[in-house]
Design a protein around this motif. Structure first.
Motif, PDB file in Angstrom:
ATOM      1  N   GLU A 103      48.304  33.062  44.178  1.00 61.34           N
ATOM      2  CA  GLU A 103      46.913  33.174  43.726  1.00 61.34           C
ATOM      3  C   GLU A 103      46.666  34.537  43.079  1.00 61.34           C
ATOM      4  O   GLU A 103      45.979  34.636  42.056  1.00 61.34           O
ATOM      5  CB  GLU A 103      45.964  32.964  44.903  1.00 61.34           C
ATOM      6  N   LYS A 104      47.224  35.589  43.690  1.00 58.17           N
ATOM      7  CA  LYS A 104      47.046  36.937  43.141  1.00 58.17           C
ATOM      8  C   LYS A 104      47.689  37.057  41.766  1.00 58.17           C
ATOM      9  O   LYS A 104      47.109  37.634  40.840  1.00 58.17           O
ATOM     10  CB  LYS A 104      47.635  37.966  44.098  1.00 58.17           C
ATOM     11  N   LYS A 105      48.883  36.482  41.604  1.00 59.52           N
ATOM     12  CA  LYS A 105      49.553  36.527  40.309  1.00 59.52           C
ATOM     13  C   LYS A 105      48.777  35.743  39.260  1.00 59.52           C
ATOM     14  O   LYS A 105      48.663  36.170  38.104  1.00 59.52           O
ATOM     15  CB  LYS A 105      50.970  35.968  40.447  1.00 59.52           C
ATOM     16  N   ILE A 106      48.224  34.605  39.650  1.00 60.23           N
ATOM     17  CA  ILE A 106      47.435  33.802  38.720  1.00 60.23           C
ATOM     18  C   ILE A 106      46.189  34.562  38.290  1.00 60.23           C
ATOM     19  O   ILE A 106      45.802  34.557  37.109  1.00 60.23           O
ATOM     20  CB  ILE A 106      47.061  32.454  39.368  1.00 60.23           C
ATOM     21  N   LEU A 107      45.539  35.227  39.256  1.00 62.61           N
ATOM     22  CA  LEU A 107      44.343  36.012  38.938  1.00 62.61           C
ATOM     23  C   LEU A 107      44.663  37.155  37.984  1.00 62.61           C
ATOM     24  O   LEU A 107      43.920  37.409  37.025  1.00 62.61           O
ATOM     25  CB  LEU A 107      43.715  36.555  40.223  1.00 62.61           C
ATOM     26  N   GLU A 108      45.752  37.859  38.251  1.00 65.25           N
ATOM     27  CA  GLU A 108      46.128  38.989  37.396  1.00 65.25           C
ATOM     28  C   GLU A 108      46.447  38.517  35.970  1.00 65.25           C
ATOM     29  O   GLU A 108      46.036  39.146  34.987  1.00 65.25           O
ATOM     30  CB  GLU A 108      47.330  39.723  37.994  1.00 65.25           C
ATOM     31  N   LYS A 109      47.158  37.417  35.860  1.00 62.72           N
ATOM     32  CA  LYS A 109      47.500  36.891  34.542  1.00 62.72           C
ATOM     33  C   LYS A 109      46.261  36.369  33.822  1.00 62.72           C
ATOM     34  O   LYS A 109      46.072  36.606  32.623  1.00 62.72           O
ATOM     35  CB  LYS A 109      48.534  35.767  34.685  1.00 62.72           C
ATOM     36  N   GLY A 110      45.404  35.665  34.566  1.00 62.71           N
ATOM     37  CA  GLY A 110      44.186  35.146  33.957  1.00 62.71           C
ATOM     38  C   GLY A 110      43.236  36.252  33.527  1.00 62.71           C
ATOM     39  O   GLY A 110      42.614  36.174  32.462  1.00 62.71           O
ATOM     40  N   TRP A 111      43.120  37.306  34.332  1.00 67.06           N
ATOM     41  CA  TRP A 111      42.251  38.434  33.991  1.00 67.06           C
ATOM     42  C   TRP A 111      42.765  39.162  32.753  1.00 67.06           C
ATOM     43  O   TRP A 111      41.987  39.592  31.902  1.00 67.06           O
ATOM     44  CB  TRP A 111      42.166  39.389  35.170  1.00 67.06           C
ATOM     45  N   ALA A 112      44.087  39.278  32.651  1.00 68.08           N
ATOM     46  CA  ALA A 112      44.666  39.966  31.491  1.00 68.08           C
ATOM     47  C   ALA A 112      44.451  39.174  30.204  1.00 68.08           C
ATOM     48  O   ALA A 112      44.290  39.763  29.129  1.00 68.08           O
ATOM     49  CB  ALA A 112      46.160  40.197  31.720  1.00 68.08           C
ATOM     50  N   GLN A 113      44.434  37.860  30.285  1.00 61.73           N
ATOM     51  CA  GLN A 113      44.284  37.028  29.097  1.00 61.73           C
ATOM     52  C   GLN A 113      42.831  36.695  28.774  1.00 61.73           C
ATOM     53  O   GLN A 113      42.542  36.233  27.673  1.00 61.73           O
ATOM     54  CB  GLN A 113      45.074  35.721  29.272  1.00 61.73           C
ATOM     55  N   ALA A 114      41.924  36.926  29.723  1.00 61.48           N
ATOM     56  CA  ALA A 114      40.517  36.591  29.510  1.00 61.48           C
ATOM     57  C   ALA A 114      39.864  37.568  28.548  1.00 61.48           C
ATOM     58  O   ALA A 114      40.250  38.739  28.448  1.00 61.48           O
ATOM     59  CB  ALA A 114      39.772  36.579  30.843  1.00 61.48           C
ATOM     60  N   ASP A 115      38.844  37.083  27.834  1.00 55.84           N
ATOM     61  CA  ASP A 115      38.090  37.967  26.949  1.00 55.84           C
ATOM     62  C   ASP A 115      37.051  38.742  27.752  1.00 55.84           C
ATOM     63  O   ASP A 115      36.835  38.496  28.938  1.00 55.84           O
ATOM     64  CB  ASP A 115      37.444  37.172  25.813  1.00 55.84           C
ATOM     65  N   ASP A 116      36.399  39.689  27.088  1.00 57.87           N
ATOM     66  CA  ASP A 116      35.431  40.553  27.792  1.00 57.87           C
ATOM     67  C   ASP A 116      34.239  39.765  28.322  1.00 57.87           C
ATOM     68  O   ASP A 116      33.683  40.109  29.373  1.00 57.87           O
ATOM     69  CB  ASP A 116      34.951  41.662  26.851  1.00 57.87           C
ATOM     70  N   ASN A 117      33.813  38.726  27.603  1.00 57.79           N
ATOM     71  CA  ASN A 117      32.674  37.932  28.073  1.00 57.79           C
ATOM     72  C   ASN A 117      32.979  37.243  29.401  1.00 57.79           C
ATOM     73  O   ASN A 117      32.149  37.234  30.317  1.00 57.79           O
ATOM     74  CB  ASN A 117      32.291  36.883  27.020  1.00 57.79           C
ATOM     75  N   SER A 118      34.185  36.676  29.504  1.00 56.48           N
ATOM     76  CA  SER A 118      34.570  36.011  30.749  1.00 56.48           C
ATOM     77  C   SER A 118      34.699  37.011  31.890  1.00 56.48           C
ATOM     78  O   SER A 118      34.294  36.734  33.029  1.00 56.48           O
ATOM     79  CB  SER A 118      35.892  35.267  30.552  1.00 56.48           C
ATOM     80  N   LYS A 119      35.262  38.198  31.607  1.00 57.44           N
ATOM     81  CA  LYS A 119      35.394  39.221  32.643  1.00 57.44           C
ATOM     82  C   LYS A 119      34.014  39.689  33.116  1.00 57.44           C
ATOM     83  O   LYS A 119      33.787  39.845  34.324  1.00 57.44           O
ATOM     84  CB  LYS A 119      36.192  40.411  32.108  1.00 57.44           C
ATOM     85  N   TYR A 120      33.119  39.891  32.176  1.00 53.12           N
ATOM     86  CA  TYR A 120      31.781  40.351  32.550  1.00 53.12           C
ATOM     87  C   TYR A 120      31.033  39.267  33.331  1.00 53.12           C
ATOM     88  O   TYR A 120      30.270  39.569  34.255  1.00 53.12           O
ATOM     89  CB  TYR A 120      30.999  40.763  31.309  1.00 53.12           C
ATOM     90  N   ASP A 121      31.228  37.992  32.966  1.00 51.98           N
ATOM     91  CA  ASP A 121      30.626  36.894  33.733  1.00 51.98           C
ATOM     92  C   ASP A 121      31.073  36.937  35.186  1.00 51.98           C
ATOM     93  O   ASP A 121      30.273  36.766  36.108  1.00 51.98           O
ATOM     94  CB  ASP A 121      31.003  35.541  33.119  1.00 51.98           C
ATOM     95  N   ALA A 122      32.372  37.160  35.400  1.00 57.75           N
ATOM     96  CA  ALA A 122      32.901  37.229  36.763  1.00 57.75           C
ATOM     97  C   ALA A 122      32.338  38.434  37.508  1.00 57.75           C
ATOM     98  O   ALA A 122      32.008  38.349  38.700  1.00 57.75           O
ATOM     99  CB  ALA A 122      34.424  37.291  36.727  1.00 57.75           C
ATOM    100  N   GLU A 123      32.216  39.574  36.822  1.00 58.75           N
ATOM    101  CA  GLU A 123      31.682  40.782  37.467  1.00 58.75           C
ATOM    102  C   GLU A 123      30.224  40.592  37.867  1.00 58.75           C
ATOM    103  O   GLU A 123      29.813  41.011  38.957  1.00 58.75           O
ATOM    104  CB  GLU A 123      31.819  41.969  36.513  1.00 58.75           C
ATOM    105  N   VAL A 124      29.454  39.959  37.019  1.00 56.36           N
ATOM    106  CA  VAL A 124      28.047  39.710  37.343  1.00 56.36           C
ATOM    107  C   VAL A 124      27.933  38.711  38.491  1.00 56.36           C
ATOM    108  O   VAL A 124      27.117  38.875  39.401  1.00 56.36           O
ATOM    109  CB  VAL A 124      27.303  39.188  36.092  1.00 56.36           C
ATOM    110  N   LEU A 125      28.749  37.663  38.451  1.00 67.73           N
ATOM    111  CA  LEU A 125      28.675  36.624  39.472  1.00 67.73           C
ATOM    112  C   LEU A 125      29.036  37.163  40.852  1.00 67.73           C
ATOM    113  O   LEU A 125      28.367  36.850  41.845  1.00 67.73           O
ATOM    114  CB  LEU A 125      29.611  35.469  39.094  1.00 67.73           C
TER     115      LEU A 125
END
Length: 216
Positions: A103-125
């Protein structure tokens, strides 16, 4: 399991009506996520919508095939349903068997490939900054957890990293998705078996044709 013509027909109709309702729920969730601004990542919304539309199409094929006892439509429905069962069963077992390190590896890979909008959505949520460090955060100063500026003092980042919060939700989501997927995969298997049996049954209401007697 139903062995008669009418029972098999009614069971198939009921299953496909349930699949149609599920497909509308999936499409509605995707549309609501886009309209409400909860999810701004188009690939995520597109993926959910595509799954809902595909499930809707195959359910309509199965529904019409069951009503009309159409051999070709039932065959296509049966084959596609078996393929979906194999894929969904495999994915569900993988989701249930995933561990914390994966799960940690999937999160790290997904976070690295995500755009800034998706990252900011997760931070706000989750009200956090960055995945495992503040350096990977996006516009953290706009978050409520970020310290306010007082007496000309620079604001202080009081936000915690998102890894622990997201991983907890991801673990719950994997277990829920795996369990539900496993349940629905067996309903698809049952639907495919019933469609196979129903396709080979004679319609008791069909007109009986008599052979032509005599020579021309």
């Amino acid at each position: 399991m139903c062995g008669g013509f009418t029972c098999s027909k009614n069971t198939l109709v009921g299953l496909n009506i349930a699949y149609i309702l599920v497909s509308f729920i999936m499409i509605g969730v995707a549309v609501h996520g886009k309209v409400s601004g909860v999810v701004t990542s188009l690939p995520i919304i597109g993926g959910i919508t595509a799954c809902g539309v595909f499930l809707l199409l195959i359910s309509v094929v199965g529904f019409i095939g069951a009503i009309k006892h159409h051999q070709v439509m039932l065959f296509v429905y049966m084959v596609v349903l078996f393929l979906i069962f194999i894929i969904q069963f495999s994915v569900s077992c993988a989701a249930l068997g995933i561990n914390a390190d994966d799960e940690k590896k999937i999160l790290e890979k997904g976070w690295a490939q995500a755009d800034d909008n998706s990252k900011y959505d997760a931070e706000v949520l989750f009200n956090c900054c960055g995945l495992d460090s503040f350096d990977t955060g996006v516009t953290c100063e706009k978050l409520t957890c970020f310290g306010e500026q007082t007496n000309a003092t620079a604001p202080v980042n009081h936000c915690s990293p998102c890894m622990e919060k997201i991983q907890e939700k991801i673990d719950t989501a994997f277990n829920a998705a795996g369990g539900l997927g496993l349940f629905f995969s067996f309903t698809e298997l049952i639907g495919g078996v019933i469609a196979c049996r129903y396709r080979n049954l004679m319609d008791p209401n069909a007109p009986i044709s008599t052979p032509f007697a005599g020579n021309m």
